[in-house]
Design a protein around this motif. Structure first.
Motif, mmCIF file in Angstrom:
data_model
loop_
_atom_site.group_PDB
_atom_site.id
_atom_site.type_symbol
_atom_site.label_atom_id
_atom_site.label_comp_id
_atom_site.label_asym_id
_atom_site.label_seq_id
_atom_site.Cartn_x
_atom_site.Cartn_y
_atom_site.Cartn_z
ATOM 1 N N ASN A 29 6.283 -2.032 -10.544
ATOM 2 C CA ASN A 29 4.727 -2.450 -10.640
ATOM 3 C C ASN A 29 3.846 -1.324 -10.048
ATOM 4 O O ASN A 29 4.330 -1.360 -9.410
ATOM 5 C CB ASN A 29 3.954 -3.548 -10.455
ATOM 6 N N LYS A 30 2.941 -0.658 -10.798
ATOM 7 C CA LYS A 30 2.637 1.059 -10.656
ATOM 8 C C LYS A 30 1.305 0.662 -10.000
ATOM 9 O O LYS A 30 0.963 1.169 -8.607
ATOM 10 C CB LYS A 30 2.159 1.597 -11.746
ATOM 11 N N LEU A 31 0.609 -0.422 -10.639
ATOM 12 C CA LEU A 31 -0.608 -1.830 -9.391
ATOM 13 C C LEU A 31 0.205 -1.568 -8.262
ATOM 14 O O LEU A 31 -0.741 -1.351 -7.070
ATOM 15 C CB LEU A 31 -1.311 -2.070 -10.054
ATOM 16 N N LEU A 32 1.265 -1.909 -7.956
ATOM 17 C CA LEU A 32 0.849 -3.440 -6.242
ATOM 18 C C LEU A 32 1.558 -1.426 -5.701
ATOM 19 O O LEU A 32 1.651 -1.546 -4.250
ATOM 20 C CB LEU A 32 2.745 -3.621 -6.712
ATOM 21 N N PHE A 33 2.325 -0.349 -6.411
ATOM 22 C CA PHE A 33 2.709 0.323 -5.133
ATOM 23 C C PHE A 33 1.373 1.655 -4.904
ATOM 24 O O PHE A 33 1.677 1.533 -3.925
ATOM 25 C CB PHE A 33 3.182 1.460 -6.624
ATOM 26 N N LEU A 34 0.378 1.435 -6.080
ATOM 27 C CA LEU A 34 -1.171 1.836 -5.543
ATOM 28 C C LEU A 34 -1.782 0.962 -4.384
ATOM 29 O O LEU A 34 -2.192 1.440 -3.757
ATOM 30 C CB LEU A 34 -2.165 2.272 -6.802
ATOM 31 N N LEU A 35 -1.755 0.426 -4.186
ATOM 32 C CA LEU A 35 -2.410 -0.924 -3.646
ATOM 33 C C LEU A 35 -1.331 -0.749 -2.000
ATOM 34 O O LEU A 35 -1.901 -0.751 -0.995
ATOM 35 C CB LEU A 35 -2.106 -2.520 -4.380
ATOM 36 N N VAL A 36 0.132 -0.739 -2.584
ATOM 37 C CA VAL A 36 0.836 -0.692 -0.833
ATOM 38 C C VAL A 36 0.673 0.650 0.024
ATOM 39 O O VAL A 36 -0.481 1.073 0.498
ATOM 40 C CB VAL A 36 1.830 -0.289 -1.338
ATOM 41 N N TYR A 37 -0.107 1.872 -1.176
ATOM 42 C CA TYR A 37 -0.173 3.044 -0.571
ATOM 43 C C TYR A 37 -1.781 2.947 -0.242
ATOM 44 O O TYR A 37 -1.776 4.014 1.054
ATOM 45 C CB TYR A 37 -0.558 4.058 -1.667
ATOM 46 N N ALA A 38 -2.631 2.647 -0.287
ATOM 47 C CA ALA A 38 -3.898 2.163 -0.038
ATOM 48 C C ALA A 38 -3.873 1.825 1.065
ATOM 49 O O ALA A 38 -4.710 1.971 2.482
ATOM 50 C CB ALA A 38 -4.867 0.921 -0.638
ATOM 51 N N ALA A 39 -2.879 0.720 1.706
ATOM 52 C CA ALA A 39 -2.699 -0.194 2.663
ATOM 53 C C ALA A 39 -2.387 0.331 3.840
ATOM 54 O O ALA A 39 -2.862 0.629 5.135
ATOM 55 C CB ALA A 39 -2.078 -1.113 2.685
ATOM 56 N N LEU A 40 -1.319 1.783 3.636
ATOM 57 C CA LEU A 40 -0.999 2.819 3.868
ATOM 58 C C LEU A 40 -1.627 3.082 4.706
ATOM 59 O O LEU A 40 -1.871 3.334 6.235
ATOM 60 C CB LEU A 40 0.373 3.485 3.659
ATOM 61 N N VAL A 41 -2.939 3.698 3.596
ATOM 62 C CA VAL A 41 -3.432 5.269 4.366
ATOM 63 C C VAL A 41 -4.833 4.266 5.223
ATOM 64 O O VAL A 41 -5.448 4.654 6.125
ATOM 65 C CB VAL A 41 -4.582 5.389 2.943
ATOM 66 N N TYR A 42 -5.027 2.817 5.099
ATOM 67 C CA TYR A 42 -5.630 1.838 6.137
ATOM 68 C C TYR A 42 -5.845 2.146 7.478
ATOM 69 O O TYR A 42 -6.291 2.393 8.194
ATOM 70 C CB TYR A 42 -6.688 0.703 4.876
ATOM 71 N N ILE A 43 -4.030 2.052 7.932
ATOM 72 C CA ILE A 43 -3.478 1.208 8.874
ATOM 73 C C ILE A 43 -3.825 3.085 9.273
ATOM 74 O O ILE A 43 -4.323 3.565 10.823
ATOM 75 C CB ILE A 43 -2.098 1.290 8.726
ATOM 76 N N SER A 44 -3.788 3.985 8.050
ATOM 77 C CA SER A 44 -3.521 5.471 9.603
ATOM 78 C C SER A 44 -4.671 6.042 9.850
ATOM 79 O O SER A 44 -4.937 6.589 10.873
ATOM 80 C CB SER A 44 -2.878 6.310 8.772
ATOM 81 N N VAL A 45 -6.486 5.558 8.643
ATOM 82 C CA VAL A 45 -7.458 5.726 9.321
ATOM 83 C C VAL A 45 -7.968 5.062 9.990
ATOM 84 O O VAL A 45 -8.808 4.840 10.906
ATOM 85 C CB VAL A 45 -8.199 6.457 7.876
ATOM 86 N N SER A 46 -7.405 3.567 10.112
ATOM 87 C CA SER A 46 -8.521 2.906 10.860
ATOM 88 C C SER A 46 -7.763 2.794 12.446
ATOM 89 O O SER A 46 -6.989 3.180 12.836
ATOM 90 C CB SER A 46 -7.737 1.317 10.435
ATOM 91 N N LYS A 47 -9.225 2.131 12.941
ATOM 92 C CA LYS A 47 -8.825 2.191 14.804
ATOM 93 C C LYS A 47 -9.063 1.010 14.983
ATOM 94 O O LYS A 47 -8.996 0.270 15.895
ATOM 95 C CB LYS A 47 -10.502 2.272 15.260
ATOM 96 N N GLU A 48 -8.881 -0.495 13.818
ATOM 97 C CA GLU A 48 -9.205 -1.711 14.382
ATOM 98 C C GLU A 48 -7.390 -2.174 14.719
ATOM 99 O O GLU A 48 -7.021 -2.725 15.382
ATOM 100 C CB GLU A 48 -9.350 -2.115 13.392
#
Length: 274
Positions: A181-200
């Protein structure tokens, strides 16, 4: 010359940009001469596939040997100094410029086939379809992106974290390939970006380093998926060569912008306590 570059342009000196481009230029000149010598005016070289078929064999072996030697020599010199790992002042723009210089060096070192093919195709028969040359260029740009980003990841983190990153990417790719699923891949990538940028989110620095590396290595693929999906939703005929090339070009440019912006995250990761 070394002293001048070290004092005025330390990043250019540290990456060995000038000597590597000089060596790569010699390689391109050699393959230009090789392509010219291999020309046969009685043969119709308008078919790009015919030129590439001739390249497979000794020219390809020579290409691989020279490219590998150039990259190995470059990496040996590159391993001597790394200001970022030693916490020297390294602004965001220099971090981005460092990746750009890596990319230029790698592309110059792996693109000899392009010089060979273009020169061999110059004759009484022009290429019937220039998109073949563009496909080759895009392929070489993709290879250069992967190699340059791998080197960049080692420089900003370390070899151990990169190896863990490769394992993580392998496992993640297997899982996502089963789902398909291409959408799932994009969502996983977005989650990884969030983990790397989040201070929380508070997780060990090494794990964040794996995430940062994964985000960088997947950045071009994600941009390509996004642009391709936009084209698909606009009901454009993506099978046509011009659209395919535009997708690649736009995706690559957006990747450059993303990496340039992402250097702030890299700096913040470096400042984290171990």
């Amino acid at each position: 010359m070394d002293k001048y570059l070290l004092e005025r342009y330390p990043l250019v000196w540290n990456t060995r940009l000038l000597p590597m481009l000089a060596l790569a230029s010699c390689g391109h000149i050699f393959f230009i001469l090789l392509g010219w010598a291999a020309k046969n005016e009685d043969f119709n070289y308008y078919a790009f596939n015919a030129i590439m078929a001739d390249f497979i064999g000794f020219p390809l072996l020579l290409h691989l040997v020279i490219s590998i030697l150039l990259l190995v020599v470059w990496l040996l010199y590159l391993s001597r100094n790394n200001a970022f790992k030693h916490f020297y002042p390294f602004p965001e723009e220099k971090l981005f410029l460092q990746w750009i210089l890596y990319f230029l060096i790698v592309f110059a070192s792996v693109s000899f086939v392009l010089s060979y093919a273009i020169v061999k195709g110059l004759g009484k028969y022009p290429f019937s379809n220039t998109s073949d040359v563009i496909y080759l260029l895009n392929f070489l740009l993709s290879i250069a992106f992967v190699i340059a980003t791998l080197v960049y990841c080692v420089r900003i983190t370390n070899v151990q974290i990169l190896l863990f990153t490769i394992v993580f990417i392998g496992v993640l790719s297997i899982i996502l390939s089963f789902i398909g699923n291409k959408l799932l891949f994009l969502l996983v990538y977005a989650a990884l970006v969030y983990i790397s940028v989040s201070k929380e989110i508070h997780i060990p620095k090494k794990f964040i380093g794996i995430v940062v590396n994964t985000v960088l290595l997947f950045s071009f693929m994600v941009m390509y998926y996004i642009i391709d999906s936009i084209m698909e939703n606009m009901l454009l005929d993506r099978s046509r060569d011009e659209f395919s090339n535009k997708i690649f070009c736009i995706s690559f440019c957006l990747t450059l912008v993303f990496i340039g912006c992402y250097t702030r995250v890299i700096q913040r990761w470096k400042a984290m306590a171990d």
